[in-house]
Scaffold this active site. Sequence first.
Site, PDB file in Angstrom:
ATOM      1  N   ARG A  40       4.135 -10.151  -8.258  1.00 27.08           N
ATOM      2  CA  ARG A  40       4.491  -8.990  -7.437  1.00 27.08           C
ATOM      3  C   ARG A  40       5.283  -7.965  -8.245  1.00 27.08           C
ATOM      4  NH1 ARG A  40       6.425 -11.214  -1.457  1.00 27.08           N
ATOM      5  NH2 ARG A  40       4.406 -12.069  -0.807  1.00 27.08           N
ATOM      6  N   CYS A  48       6.063  11.681 -29.008  1.00 29.18           N
ATOM      7  CA  CYS A  48       6.462  10.712 -30.033  1.00 29.18           C
ATOM      8  C   CYS A  48       5.836  10.975 -31.404  1.00 29.18           C
ATOM      9  CB  CYS A  48       6.093   9.303 -29.574  1.00 29.18           C
ATOM     10  SG  CYS A  48       7.001   8.780 -28.107  1.00 29.18           S
ATOM     11  N   SER A  60      -7.715  -0.609  10.221  1.00 30.68           N
ATOM     12  CA  SER A  60      -8.661   0.406  10.689  1.00 30.68           C
ATOM     13  C   SER A  60      -8.232   1.078  11.974  1.00 30.68           C
ATOM     14  CB  SER A  60     -10.047  -0.223  10.894  1.00 30.68           C
ATOM     15  OG  SER A  60     -10.576  -0.660   9.671  1.00 30.68           O
ATOM     16  N   GLY A  74      -6.066 -12.367   3.770  1.00 27.26           N
ATOM     17  CA  GLY A  74      -6.895 -13.438   4.279  1.00 27.26           C
ATOM     18  C   GLY A  74      -8.298 -13.401   3.705  1.00 27.26           C
ATOM     19  N   GLU A 134       8.536   4.276 -29.568  1.00 25.56           N
ATOM     20  CA  GLU A 134       8.714   4.841 -30.907  1.00 25.56           C
ATOM     21  C   GLU A 134      10.120   5.405 -31.089  1.00 25.56           C
ATOM     22  OE1 GLU A 134       4.442   5.983 -29.594  1.00 25.56           O
ATOM     23  OE2 GLU A 134       6.363   5.445 -28.666  1.00 25.56           O
ATOM     24  N   ASP A 162       1.351 -13.406  10.110  1.00 23.28           N
ATOM     25  CA  ASP A 162       2.452 -13.929   9.290  1.00 23.28           C
ATOM     26  C   ASP A 162       3.646 -12.995   9.145  1.00 23.28           C
ATOM     27  OD1 ASP A 162       0.821 -16.139   8.830  1.00 23.28           O
ATOM     28  OD2 ASP A 162      -0.020 -15.294   6.981  1.00 23.28           O
ATOM     29  N   HIS A 222      10.491   6.453 -25.127  1.00 18.42           N
ATOM     30  CA  HIS A 222       9.332   5.633 -25.446  1.00 18.42           C
ATOM     31  C   HIS A 222       9.662   4.660 -26.577  1.00 18.42           C
ATOM     32  CE1 HIS A 222       6.136   8.544 -23.569  1.00 18.42           C
ATOM     33  NE2 HIS A 222       7.064   8.170 -22.724  1.00 18.42           N
TER      34      HIS A 222
END
Length: 366
Positions: free
Chosen positions: A189, A89, A230, A299, A57, A205, A55
């Site tokens: 992303r 930590c 679905s 979409g 610290e 696409d 981490h």
Amino acid sequence: MAEFSAAQSAFMARALRLAARGKYTAHPNPMVGCVLVRHGEIVGEGWHEAAGEAHAEINALRAAGAKARGATAYLTLEPCSHEGKTPPCAPALIEAGIGEVVIAMEDPFPAVSGNGRAALEAAGIAVQSGLMQDAATTLNAGFLSRVQRHRPFVRLKVASSIDGAIAMKSGESQWITGPAARADVQRLRARSGAILTGIGTVLADDPALNVRHEGLDTGGRQPLRVVLDSRLRMPLSAGMLAMPGTTVVYCTDDAGRQPLLDAGAQVVRVKPEAGVLDVQQVLADLAAREVNDVLVEAGPAVSGHLLSRRLADELVIYQAPHIMGSETRPMFGTPEWTRLADRLALDVVDLRRVGPDIRITARIRG
């Protein structure tokens, strides 16, 4: 709330900048930065570089060595006090002889949530909190959403013309925005735990939904690919099924799941709500998978549904300087919005040029 000096604010600002270096690699952990200051000089600093590794610290204490004794630690998040994948930590700060700790915000994660601060104070270390808390909250909006709301932070990405079109009515849409905007999307992303789309986008696409930018150091991690489907119309020829990483398909009828399972996908059945797939259940499942941030690249039907259900938190709109006219598809499908009173209020938090395009970042108000 305690008052802080300009020097203290500068040290915390440095800790926040360090924390942000983990935006592509710290997931699913929060981004954390630590700056150790002694006699007004920085003697050590660090950030949480990757999940499962030391981490912030610990990295700062290692950099400071013996100089950590008597120093003030500036932390963007309350130090942990429990044993996880790495040692806690708070005890490390105590053992190093830290004299004071300044925290931007307390950690709402149940295993920490005030316990780290309490351990420090029990050891005689003075603790102050609240310095640049808003900036720290914004930095870890996804982690906080998962812990406090039990769902990820949902960010809708849209590429449109200046008159709000995302495609021609024929479906033609490549490319509306320029290379710089598309490269910027790769950074969105890379910082996301999952990328979500609908089956309509997959069929039209065949998107990859992966990070493909050589300049981004993600440690090899690819976001989870999520498809809302679905009736399980996902084609076995979909490109994402052959790519590294995991694809999860959410459906309401999983009778035809075996071919997708054989192709390497995961299939999760959720109960429908009002005849449609319940996205709230999807988000809850993603939170259980330790996903902090979801990037939606879908979409108008999926994006409009999320907006209508108030399940989106932020919009990132890349707007190109051209007009596509009337024979086009709009950003969002919201047929139930028929009055001006139905509109959704936004707060624009950032506006900047990305190549020739404009990037608008807006939070959903309320």
